[in-house]
Scaffold this active site. Structure first.
Site, PDB file in Angstrom:
ATOM      1  N   ARG A  76       0.802  -1.221   0.000  1.00  0.00           N
ATOM      2  CA  ARG A  76       0.000   0.000   0.000  1.00  0.00           C
ATOM      3  C   ARG A  76       0.836   1.272   0.000  1.00  0.00           C
ATOM      4  O   ARG A  76       0.559   2.210  -0.757  1.00  0.00           O
ATOM      5  CB  ARG A  76      -0.891   0.065   1.247  1.00  0.00           C
ATOM      6  CG  ARG A  76      -2.171  -0.663   1.141  1.00  0.00           C
ATOM      7  CD  ARG A  76      -2.506  -1.227   2.491  1.00  0.00           C
ATOM      8  NE  ARG A  76      -1.520  -2.224   2.820  1.00  0.00           N
ATOM      9  CZ  ARG A  76      -1.610  -3.502   2.413  1.00  0.00           C
ATOM     10  NH1 ARG A  76      -2.657  -3.898   1.780  1.00  0.00           N
ATOM     11  NH2 ARG A  76      -0.644  -4.380   2.664  1.00  0.00           N
ATOM     12  N   THR A  77       1.809   1.336   0.883  1.00  0.00           N
ATOM     13  CA  THR A  77       2.516   2.604   1.075  1.00  0.00           C
ATOM     14  C   THR A  77       3.264   2.977  -0.201  1.00  0.00           C
ATOM     15  O   THR A  77       3.155   4.105  -0.699  1.00  0.00           O
ATOM     16  CB  THR A  77       3.488   2.490   2.267  1.00  0.00           C
ATOM     17  OG1 THR A  77       2.766   1.994   3.383  1.00  0.00           O
ATOM     18  CG2 THR A  77       4.080   3.840   2.608  1.00  0.00           C
ATOM     19  N   ARG A 116      11.301   3.875   3.124  1.00  0.00           N
ATOM     20  CA  ARG A 116      10.994   2.921   4.202  1.00  0.00           C
ATOM     21  C   ARG A 116      12.285   2.191   4.540  1.00  0.00           C
ATOM     22  O   ARG A 116      12.992   1.714   3.631  1.00  0.00           O
ATOM     23  CB  ARG A 116       9.918   1.921   3.774  1.00  0.00           C
ATOM     24  CG  ARG A 116       9.734   0.793   4.777  1.00  0.00           C
ATOM     25  CD  ARG A 116       8.527  -0.062   4.491  1.00  0.00           C
ATOM     26  NE  ARG A 116       7.302   0.663   4.795  1.00  0.00           N
ATOM     27  CZ  ARG A 116       6.085   0.121   4.745  1.00  0.00           C
ATOM     28  NH1 ARG A 116       5.937  -1.140   4.393  1.00  0.00           N
ATOM     29  NH2 ARG A 116       5.018   0.840   5.031  1.00  0.00           N
TER      30      ARG A 116
HETATM   31  N1   CP Z   1      -0.016  -0.038   5.879  1.00  0.00           N
HETATM   32  C1   CP Z   1       1.170  -0.347   5.299  1.00  0.00           C
HETATM   33  O1   CP Z   1       2.206   0.222   5.639  1.00  0.00           O
HETATM   34  O2   CP Z   1       1.076  -1.311   4.347  1.00  0.00           O
HETATM   35  P1   CP Z   1       2.292  -1.792   3.445  1.00  0.00           P
HETATM   36  O3   CP Z   1       3.298  -2.437   4.354  1.00  0.00           O
HETATM   37  O4   CP Z   1       1.700  -2.732   2.442  1.00  0.00           O
HETATM   38  O5   CP Z   1       2.883  -0.573   2.810  1.00  0.00           O
END
Ligand code: CP
Length: 309
Positions: free
Chosen positions: A51-52, A101
């Site tokens: 998502r991020t 990240r």
């Molecule tokens: N909510 C979130 O950080 O999802 P991801 O790890 O898929 O980015």
């Protein structure tokens, strides 16, 4: 020069948060705008993400920017020993902004101190995940009509779950009462409970997770047990299925109650709940696009007035 990075919402005032939510609402009204033509957004993901990363990249694309980056550090020169500092300095040569990240707590802060371009923290270890919190705030506001005076129940992995830590920092402005529901092994760390006390955030710790406890919730914020943070996988096996939300547990839920989850879910929310009006986690993820369009624009110095123009 002003540092426009987003490292932690500890750094943000109430006015700034409300302003960013107004920006997000403007992007929900019209997500496609040529505000970033000619800009390059770099997404550096040293940890997995769905998502991020994809919502940041979609945000950049919808605003007219181009995207560079990586979703797997194994394909980068960090495997040859290149340091984070050198990677950040190199990518700053190519991009106008970096979304990062990283598995190390504090990596985003460090990057923001050395980079000549803004850094957006897309999660640093078990520490914080401020862009997730912006979409969480937007989701809470949309579902409750306010951010003020809410009872917010945080369930699951409160030790390693960085999204709940960031949520505490942002909600300090809005007089919440937090309820912590976690196994002893994954309880909210003392440093964050101390943060609550220092910032006059009320919190209650529960051991039970049943319909009577859930009856008090405006927001029920479920989290995944973060397998990747455990050094002892036997301990993970002991706690991983401790709190599973099942349909009968919603029997006494308030009509306004909504279930949030940063996702991915593993075994925290029964699939039967997806069809109820309480489930909001997929819309929550969709709100991430608008919140992240706002964050990218703000970090690049684009104002709400310019967005509306
Ligand atoms: N909510 C979130 O950080 O999802 P991801 O790890 O898929 O980015």
């Amino acid at each position: 020069m002003e540092n426009r990075s987003l490292v932690s919402l500890v750094d943000y005032t109430k006015e700034k948060l409300v302003y960013l939510l107004q920006m997000a609402a403007e992007f929900e009204r019209q997500p496609n705008r040529h505000l970033l033509d000619g800009k390059i957004v770099a997404t550096l993901f040293f940890e997995p993400s769905t998502r991020t990363r994809l919502s940041f990249e979609t945000a950049a694309n919808r605003l007219g920017a181009k995207v560079i980056g990586f979703s797997d550090p194994k394909v980068t020169s960090s495997t040859k020993g290149e340091t984070l500092k050198d990677t950040i300095m190199m990518v700053s040569n190519y991009a106008d902004i970096i979304v990062m990240r990283h598995y190390l707590e504090g990596a985003a802060r460090y990057a923001s101190e050395i980079a000549p371009v803004p850094i957006l923290n897309a999660g640093d270890g078990a520490n914080q995940h401020p862009s997730q919190t912006m979409l969480d705030l937007y989701s809470i506001y949309k579902t409750q009509g306010t951010l003020e005076n809410l009872d917010i129940y945080l369930v699951g992995d409160l030790k390693y779950g960085r999204t709940v830590h960031s949520l505490l920092t942002a909600m300090r402005h809005f007089n919440p009462t937090f309820h912590f529901i976690a196994p002893d092994e994954l309880a909210m760390p003392e440093v964050w409970k101390s943060y609550c006390r220092d910032n006059n955030i009320r919190y209650v710790e529960h051991k039970e997770f049943d319909e009577d406890v859930i009856a008090g919730a405006d927001i029920l914020y479920m989290t995944r047990v973060q397998r990747e943070r455990f050094t002892d996988l036997m301990e993970y096996e002991r706690v991983k299925d401790r709190y599973l939300l099942k349909l009968p547990m919603l029997a006494k839920a308030k009509p306004n109650m909504r279930i949030l989850h940063p996702l991915p879910r593993v075994n925290e929310i029964d699939y039967a709940i997806d069809e109820t009006p309480y489930a909001y986690f997929f819309q929550q993820a969709k709100n991430g696009l608008y919140a992240r369009e706002a964050l990218i624009c703000d970090a690049l110095g684009i104002t709400l007035d310019e967005i509306k123009a």
